[in-house]
Design a protein around this motif. Sequence first.
Motif, PDB file in Angstrom:
ATOM      1  N   ASP A 209       0.851  -1.195   0.000  1.00 39.50           N
ATOM      2  CA  ASP A 209       0.000   0.000   0.000  1.00 39.50           C
ATOM      3  C   ASP A 209       0.886   1.243   0.000  1.00 39.50           C
ATOM      4  OD1 ASP A 209      -1.479   2.252   0.982  1.00 39.50           O
ATOM      5  OD2 ASP A 209      -2.976   0.878   1.793  1.00 39.50           O
ATOM      6  N   PRO A 210       0.682   2.173  -0.946  1.00 36.25           N
ATOM      7  CA  PRO A 210       1.501   3.387  -0.981  1.00 36.25           C
ATOM      8  C   PRO A 210       1.499   4.167   0.342  1.00 36.25           C
ATOM      9  CG  PRO A 210       0.224   3.224  -2.993  1.00 36.25           C
ATOM     10  CD  PRO A 210      -0.261   2.132  -2.076  1.00 36.25           C
ATOM     11  N   HIS A 211       0.367   4.175   1.045  1.00 29.25           N
ATOM     12  CA  HIS A 211       0.289   4.876   2.327  1.00 29.25           C
ATOM     13  C   HIS A 211       1.279   4.275   3.334  1.00 29.25           C
ATOM     14  CE1 HIS A 211      -1.394   7.066   5.703  1.00 29.25           C
ATOM     15  NE2 HIS A 211      -1.592   5.933   6.324  1.00 29.25           N
ATOM     16  N   VAL A 212       1.398   2.962   3.352  1.00 30.99           N
ATOM     17  CA  VAL A 212       2.325   2.288   4.262  1.00 30.99           C
ATOM     18  C   VAL A 212       3.760   2.484   3.780  1.00 30.99           C
ATOM     19  CG1 VAL A 212       3.047   0.039   5.167  1.00 30.99           C
ATOM     20  CG2 VAL A 212       0.615   0.619   5.036  1.00 30.99           C
ATOM     21  N   ARG A 213       3.981   2.370   2.479  1.00 35.50           N
ATOM     22  CA  ARG A 213       5.332   2.490   1.922  1.00 35.50           C
ATOM     23  C   ARG A 213       5.939   3.869   2.178  1.00 35.50           C
ATOM     24  NH1 ARG A 213       6.496  -1.903  -1.030  1.00 35.50           N
ATOM     25  NH2 ARG A 213       8.100  -0.981  -2.342  1.00 35.50           N
TER      26      ARG A 213
ATOM     27  N   ARG B  64       7.471   5.651   7.303  1.00 34.35           N
ATOM     28  CA  ARG B  64       8.500   4.842   7.977  1.00 34.35           C
ATOM     29  C   ARG B  64       7.956   4.234   9.274  1.00 34.35           C
ATOM     30  NH1 ARG B  64      11.748   9.015   5.522  1.00 34.35           N
ATOM     31  NH2 ARG B  64      13.129   8.005   4.023  1.00 34.35           N
ATOM     32  N   ALA B  65       7.093   4.962   9.958  1.00 30.60           N
ATOM     33  CA  ALA B  65       6.522   4.446  11.205  1.00 30.60           C
ATOM     34  C   ALA B  65       5.677   3.201  10.949  1.00 30.60           C
ATOM     35  CB  ALA B  65       5.695   5.527  11.896  1.00 30.60           C
ATOM     36  N   LEU B  66       4.844   3.240   9.910  1.00 30.21           N
ATOM     37  CA  LEU B  66       4.013   2.068   9.597  1.00 30.21           C
ATOM     38  C   LEU B  66       4.872   0.905   9.104  1.00 30.21           C
ATOM     39  CD1 LEU B  66       0.961   3.772   7.837  1.00 30.21           C
ATOM     40  CD2 LEU B  66       1.070   2.823  10.165  1.00 30.21           C
ATOM     41  N   ALA B  67       5.868   1.192   8.291  1.00 31.19           N
ATOM     42  CA  ALA B  67       6.752   0.133   7.788  1.00 31.19           C
ATOM     43  C   ALA B  67       7.495  -0.539   8.935  1.00 31.19           C
ATOM     44  CB  ALA B  67       7.733   0.702   6.770  1.00 31.19           C
TER      45      ALA B  67
ATOM     46  N   ARG C 175      21.172  -6.694  -1.394  1.00 34.90           N
ATOM     47  CA  ARG C 175      20.788  -7.149  -0.062  1.00 34.90           C
ATOM     48  C   ARG C 175      20.392  -5.928   0.753  1.00 34.90           C
ATOM     49  NH1 ARG C 175      22.749  -7.825   5.095  1.00 34.90           N
ATOM     50  NH2 ARG C 175      22.229  -9.783   6.102  1.00 34.90           N
ATOM     51  N   TRP C 176      19.205  -5.976   1.355  1.00 33.47           N
ATOM     52  CA  TRP C 176      18.666  -4.885   2.153  1.00 33.47           C
ATOM     53  C   TRP C 176      18.553  -5.324   3.607  1.00 33.47           C
ATOM     54  CZ3 TRP C 176      17.075  -0.303  -0.264  1.00 33.47           C
ATOM     55  CH2 TRP C 176      16.999  -0.351  -1.653  1.00 33.47           C
ATOM     56  N   THR C 177      18.926  -4.453   4.528  1.00 36.65           N
ATOM     57  CA  THR C 177      18.708  -4.699   5.949  1.00 36.65           C
ATOM     58  C   THR C 177      17.461  -3.926   6.386  1.00 36.65           C
ATOM     59  OG1 THR C 177      19.993  -2.780   6.658  1.00 36.65           O
ATOM     60  CG2 THR C 177      21.200  -4.886   6.360  1.00 36.65           C
ATOM     61  N   TYR C 178      17.078  -4.111   7.614  1.00 36.32           N
ATOM     62  CA  TYR C 178      15.944  -3.377   8.186  1.00 36.32           C
ATOM     63  C   TYR C 178      16.141  -1.865   8.015  1.00 36.32           C
ATOM     64  CZ  TYR C 178      12.935  -1.502  11.921  1.00 36.32           C
ATOM     65  OH  TYR C 178      12.012  -0.790  12.640  1.00 36.32           O
ATOM     66  N   ASP C 179      17.296  -1.363   8.461  1.00 39.80           N
ATOM     67  CA  ASP C 179      17.552   0.078   8.378  1.00 39.80           C
ATOM     68  C   ASP C 179      17.567   0.569   6.933  1.00 39.80           C
ATOM     69  OD1 ASP C 179      17.695   0.412  11.153  1.00 39.80           O
ATOM     70  OD2 ASP C 179      19.853   0.019  11.193  1.00 39.80           O
ATOM     71  N   ASP C 180      18.190  -0.210   6.032  1.00 39.39           N
ATOM     72  CA  ASP C 180      18.211   0.158   4.608  1.00 39.39           C
ATOM     73  C   ASP C 180      16.791   0.287   4.070  1.00 39.39           C
ATOM     74  OD1 ASP C 180      21.029  -0.123   4.537  1.00 39.39           O
ATOM     75  OD2 ASP C 180      20.899  -2.188   3.787  1.00 39.39           O
ATOM     76  N   MET C 181      15.954  -0.701   4.365  1.00 39.48           N
ATOM     77  CA  MET C 181      14.611  -0.743   3.810  1.00 39.48           C
ATOM     78  C   MET C 181      13.743   0.375   4.378  1.00 39.48           C
ATOM     79  SD  MET C 181      12.648  -2.017   1.575  1.00 39.48           S
ATOM     80  CE  MET C 181      13.567  -3.453   1.049  1.00 39.48           C
ATOM     81  N   VAL C 182      13.790   0.576   5.680  1.00 42.44           N
ATOM     82  CA  VAL C 182      12.978   1.632   6.287  1.00 42.44           C
ATOM     83  C   VAL C 182      13.366   2.997   5.708  1.00 42.44           C
ATOM     84  CG1 VAL C 182      12.481   2.855   8.449  1.00 42.44           C
ATOM     85  CG2 VAL C 182      12.443   0.357   8.401  1.00 42.44           C
ATOM     86  N   ALA C 183      14.650   3.215   5.483  1.00 39.10           N
ATOM     87  CA  ALA C 183      15.112   4.491   4.931  1.00 39.10           C
ATOM     88  C   ALA C 183      14.686   4.670   3.476  1.00 39.10           C
ATOM     89  CB  ALA C 183      16.631   4.596   5.048  1.00 39.10           C
ATOM     90  N   ALA C 184      14.744   3.612   2.672  1.00 43.26           N
ATOM     91  CA  ALA C 184      14.523   3.716   1.228  1.00 43.26           C
ATOM     92  C   ALA C 184      13.072   3.523   0.791  1.00 43.26           C
ATOM     93  CB  ALA C 184      15.404   2.705   0.500  1.00 43.26           C
ATOM     94  N   LEU C 185      12.278   2.831   1.562  1.00 50.06           N
ATOM     95  CA  LEU C 185      10.928   2.448   1.139  1.00 50.06           C
ATOM     96  C   LEU C 185      10.069   3.608   0.616  1.00 50.06           C
ATOM     97  CD1 LEU C 185       9.307  -0.160   0.831  1.00 50.06           C
ATOM     98  CD2 LEU C 185       8.412   0.216   3.128  1.00 50.06           C
ATOM     99  N   PRO C 186      10.089   4.792   1.245  1.00 54.64           N
ATOM    100  CA  PRO C 186       9.240   5.872   0.726  1.00 54.64           C
ATOM    101  C   PRO C 186       9.594   6.326  -0.693  1.00 54.64           C
ATOM    102  CG  PRO C 186       9.869   6.330   2.987  1.00 54.64           C
ATOM    103  CD  PRO C 186      10.686   5.145   2.533  1.00 54.64           C
ATOM    104  N   GLU C 187      10.803   6.033  -1.146  1.00 61.77           N
ATOM    105  CA  GLU C 187      11.233   6.446  -2.488  1.00 61.77           C
ATOM    106  C   GLU C 187      11.188   5.305  -3.504  1.00 61.77           C
ATOM    107  OE1 GLU C 187      11.700   9.660  -2.761  1.00 61.77           O
ATOM    108  OE2 GLU C 187      11.427   9.800  -0.583  1.00 61.77           O
ATOM    109  N   MET C 188      10.830   4.121  -3.065  1.00 58.79           N
ATOM    110  CA  MET C 188      10.853   2.954  -3.941  1.00 58.79           C
ATOM    111  C   MET C 188       9.578   2.840  -4.772  1.00 58.79           C
ATOM    112  SD  MET C 188      12.622   0.216  -1.363  1.00 58.79           S
ATOM    113  CE  MET C 188      13.009  -1.020  -2.582  1.00 58.79           C
TER     114      MET C 188
END
Length: 127
Positions: A19-23, A26-29, A46-59
């Motif tokens: 869901d774009p709202h979740v992506r 960062r709090a919801l992710a 390879r993505w870690t937790y920190d990598d993914m939380v930081a990048a998800l809004p731009e993916m």
Amino acid sequence: MTEADGVGEAIARELRLMDPHVRTSRALARRLLDPEFVEVGASGRRWTYDDMVAALPEMEGAAAGGPRYEPSEMTGVALAPGLVHLTYTTVIDGQRARRSSLWRRDDVDGTWRMYYHQATPVPSMGA
């Protein structure tokens, strides 16, 4: 909680991550990803937790008016108490991938979080 309940909860949470709202939140992710989360993306990265939380809004899939993930053939199986394996296929912006996720239930609060994810690109039929 039955095995079927665990599979259903993992599927519901997997769909929320698309869901774009979740992506874009960062709090919801953070609530959906396990602190020990690891992903091997379709790119091979390879993505870690920190990598993914930081990048998800731009993916991909994060823009409200942009392309969205179209999941299909999602199935799940309980591998052990508190551990669910999901497999499915997605299409986004014409790119198809087979996906596999492991979800585990937190022993303290009972929350299901994605522990591992892998995406494998599927070549187009014309290629």
